[in-house]
Design a protein around this motif. Structure first.
Motif, short mmCIF file in Angstrom:
data_model
loop_
_atom_site.label_atom_id
_atom_site.label_comp_id
_atom_site.label_asym_id
_atom_site.label_seq_id
_atom_site.Cartn_x
_atom_site.Cartn_y
_atom_site.Cartn_z
N GLN A 36 1.26 -0.96 -0.37
CA GLN A 36 -0.17 -0.17 0.42
C GLN A 36 0.84 1.22 0.21
O GLN A 36 0.46 2.08 -0.57
N ARG A 56 3.85 -3.35 -5.51
CA ARG A 56 2.21 -3.70 -5.86
C ARG A 56 2.83 -4.34 -7.29
O ARG A 56 1.82 -5.57 -7.37
N ASN A 62 -3.02 -9.60 0.65
CA ASN A 62 -4.21 -10.19 -0.32
C ASN A 62 -4.01 -9.87 -1.24
O ASN A 62 -3.18 -9.41 -1.81
N TRP A 86 -7.95 -6.94 -6.14
CA TRP A 86 -9.02 -6.28 -6.12
C TRP A 86 -8.23 -4.86 -4.96
O TRP A 86 -8.90 -3.28 -4.82
N TRP A 87 -7.19 -4.48 -4.09
CA TRP A 87 -7.28 -4.01 -3.25
C TRP A 87 -6.34 -2.81 -3.76
O TRP A 87 -6.68 -1.36 -3.49
N ASP A 128 -10.28 -1.14 -4.26
CA ASP A 128 -10.28 -0.77 -3.37
C ASP A 128 -11.04 0.37 -3.02
O ASP A 128 -9.61 1.14 -3.32
N TYR A 186 -10.97 -9.97 1.04
CA TYR A 186 -10.03 -10.42 1.93
C TYR A 186 -10.46 -11.37 2.83
O TYR A 186 -10.44 -11.55 3.40
N ASN A 237 -7.90 -9.19 7.20
CA ASN A 237 -8.07 -7.57 7.66
C ASN A 237 -8.62 -7.16 8.91
O ASN A 237 -8.77 -8.56 10.33
N GLY A 285 -11.74 -1.83 5.54
CA GLY A 285 -10.37 -2.01 4.74
C GLY A 285 -9.28 -1.43 5.35
O GLY A 285 -8.67 -1.58 4.82
N PRO A 312 -6.22 -3.87 4.77
CA PRO A 312 -5.97 -4.97 4.99
C PRO A 312 -4.17 -5.62 4.97
O PRO A 312 -3.76 -6.06 5.07
#
Length: 362
Positions: free
Chosen positions: A57, A63, A78, A82-83, A86, A243, A246, A263, A265
């Motif tokens: 993140q 990533r 995770n 999707w993250w 999200d 998730y 989480n 949210g 994760p």
């Protein structure tokens, strides 16, 4: 040999404990280590069957690495796709559809235009009716980014004057405006593997290292009902979002738990903040789940978890959605605090500082 790796940044206690626990208990053919990254080449697999992600993140390079890893068969916990999609406002909207109560919330346009845009870029946006928004949400309220976390750019506001001073400082951030919840109990709930739940009393008004130093105030049958309801809501949210790892935070008002933040994760798992018992639960449960995912991992296949929202959308479009990893054990009942405190009188809520908008809760 199947390898489980953990990708992490500044945290110290959880990563080493996680690796040690796996290597103590994993069956033959499974080992764990800190992730090692050399050259990242497109569509080329890495050496890991499973990667627990605790840092991407904050690091875009990681990533991109994780998406490539997932594409080539690694089970990433995770799901990095999707993250990337999200954000808090969508999460709240999905929670409403799932039947999980959340605070009243509206989405605000950014105070400043994004780079490379002009007034023509906003021809579809009508003039913002601030009075209608204030009437819908009320005061006190919170304003926070619609995407992100870490308690950044979060303000508690008591009146329109404080609102506009804070809003003027948000620049190009897209913000949420959300009712403040005066709560009698507050909880932070871990969920691992979409099935294991740990409910922890939590006091967000304490200093960071003291937030878990509190006790559940609702007792007796009402307390048992509250724990069961939160367990149900935690499972619904994590299965809906997809998730694997989480936390969900609940503020309890009039006996009803409202999901405030769900949210996270890469949630806090440091022994010095969560405490010894919670730390032990997270280490053991995460290790068991990582081993389970390594055993189920199929090289070169999609080994990610996709939430029911994505699966429903894919089914409606006639696309075969990836199946989530099969659970080996039924969901366990959430662990309640070992000792219940005698009912206490709730302290009167503190008033926010008058003129200055102050940062409060995420």
């Amino acid at each position: 040999m199947k390898k489980i790796g953990i990708l992490f940044g500044q945290e110290n206690t959880f990563p080493q404990a996680f690796i040690d626990r796996i290597n103590e208990k994993a069956p033959s053919g499974i080992t764990a280590e800190f992730v090692k990254i050399d050259m990242v080449e497109q569509a080329v697999p890495n050496d890991y069957a499973v990667i627990i992600d605790r840092i991407s993140q904050d690091v875009p390079f990681y990533r991109a690495f994780l998406k490539n890893a997932a594409l080539t068969g690694t089970a990433v916990i995770n799901n990095p796709f999707w993250w990337s999609a999200d954000e808090k406002f969508f999460n709240n909207a999905l929670a409403v559809q799932l039947g999980v109560p959340v605070p009243r919330t509206v989405l605000l346009p950014s105070k400043e235009r994004p780079d490379d845009t002009s007034h023509n870029s906003f021809r579809n946006l009508e003039w913002t009716n601030w009075d209608a928004i204030f009437a819908k949400i009320g005061f006190p309220a919170f304003m926070k980014p619609h995407s992100g976390g870490g308690w950044k750019s979060v303000y508690k506001l008591d009146n329109p004057e404080q609102f506009f001073r804070a809003y003027d400082a948000t620049g190009q951030l897209v913000m949420l405006f959300q009712e403040a919840v005066e709560f009698t109990d507050y909880f932070r709930c871990y969920c691992i593997g979409g099935k294991e739940v740990r409910i922890m009393p939590y006091e967000p008004r304490n200093d960071f290292h003291q937030r878990y130093a509190t006790e559940m105030k609702t007792t007796g049958p009402a307390g048992e009902k509250l724990l069961a309801t939160m367990t149900d809501y935690v499972l619904k949210l994590n299965k809906g979002l997809g998730y694997d790892f989480n936390t969900v935070e609940f503020a309890v008002r009039d006996g009803i738990p409202l999901a405030i933040d769900f949210g996270n994760p890469a949630p806090d798992a440091d022994i010095h903040s969560v405490g010894q018992e919670n730390f032990e639960w997270v280490v053991e449960t995460a290790a068991n789940y990582a081993i389970e995912r390594a055993q189920a991992q199929q090289p070169g296949q999609d080994n990610l978890t996709w939430g029911t929202f994505v699966q429903r959308s894919a089914a409606a479009a006639g696309v075969a959605a990836p199946a989530a990893p099969a659970a080996k054990a039924p969901a366990k009942k959430a662990a309640a605090p070992k000792k219940e405190a005698a009912p206490k009188k709730e302290a009167a809520p503190k008033k926010a500082a008058a003129p200055k908008a102050k940062k409060a809760q995420e």
